[in-house]
Design an enzyme around this catalytic site. Structure first.
Site, PDB file in Angstrom:
ATOM      1  CB  SER A  78      -0.981  -0.061   1.181  1.00 45.45           C
ATOM      2  OG  SER A  78      -2.024   0.855   1.004  1.00 45.45           O
ATOM      3  CG  ASP A 141      -7.397  -2.896  -2.654  1.00 43.68           C
ATOM      4  OD1 ASP A 141      -7.974  -2.088  -1.892  1.00 43.68           O
ATOM      5  OD2 ASP A 141      -6.175  -3.144  -2.581  1.00 43.68           O
ATOM      6  CG  HIS A 168      -5.639  -2.773   1.018  1.00 45.76           C
ATOM      7  ND1 HIS A 168      -5.358  -2.133  -0.173  1.00 45.76           N
ATOM      8  CD2 HIS A 168      -4.888  -2.151   1.964  1.00 45.76           C
ATOM      9  CE1 HIS A 168      -4.488  -1.165   0.052  1.00 45.76           C
ATOM     10  NE2 HIS A 168      -4.175  -1.155   1.328  1.00 45.76           N
TER      11      HIS A 168
END
Length: 189
Positions: A78, A141, A168
């Protein structure tokens, strides 16, 4: 390939959010398993400025404290994936493994404040500074639209592992990532 270019370590750069990263998601699980590989180490540290994940703080930390260099596999999740990409624009690294990577601040003020999205990505520099680029993404996601993840894969010509059901990547184990790292280490079968 000479030994100076073989990977000697992995560095896990987490997503933003704070807390003890050793106990967060798959990070500690992965570190423990990579540490079992002979003559290989894996670093996982609580990052400074964990909530905003500012580029101006994280990239110098990756260089001076985590010692990311041409023998390092950077595993970025991320915000950590954004950091890995920006780091590779100006530093040679063995590999970047991007988990839930994206290309814009997504209209989020905190993401905008991080600084990663304030200028165009230097895709060619990233590719020329990395021997290997691997990406994990999932179409479901909840935070990142697929088209941004695909944009990263297309521009970096990444080895893409595309899923439909991983969200995610907030699970506690990540066997596919472990296998991908092991494939990058010539001494591991």
């Amino acid at each position: 390939m000479s030994e100076e270019y073989l990977p000697g370590k992995a560095v896990i750069v987490p997503g933003n959010g704070g807390g003890n990263v050793e106990l967060c998601l798959w990070y500690g699980w992965t570190r423990k398993r990579l540490e079992q590989i002979p003559n290989f180490t894996c670093l996982l540290r609580n990052m400074p400025d964990p909530f905003t994940a500012r580029e101006e703080i994280w990239l110098p930390f990756m260089e001076s404290q985590l010692k990311c260099d041409n023998r390092t596999i950077i595993i970025g999740h991320s915000s950590g994936a954004a950091a890995a990409m920006r780091f590779a624009e100006t530093h040679k690294v063995y590999a970047i493994i991007l988990v839930s990577a994206y290309t814009s601040d997504l209209g989020d003020e905190n993401e905008k404040a991080s600084g990663y999205f304030s200028r165009p990505w230097q895709w060619e520099k990233i590719k020329s500074n990395c021997l290997h680029i691997i990406q994990f993404g999932s179409v479901d996601d909840p935070f990142l639209p697929w088209h941004e993840q695909q944009e990263v894969a297309d521009n970096l010509q990444a080895e893409l592992y595309k899923y439909t059901d991983r969200g995610h990547f907030q699970n506690t184990e990540f066997n596919e990532l472990l296998s991908a790292v092991k494939k990058l280490i010539p001494t591991v079968s």
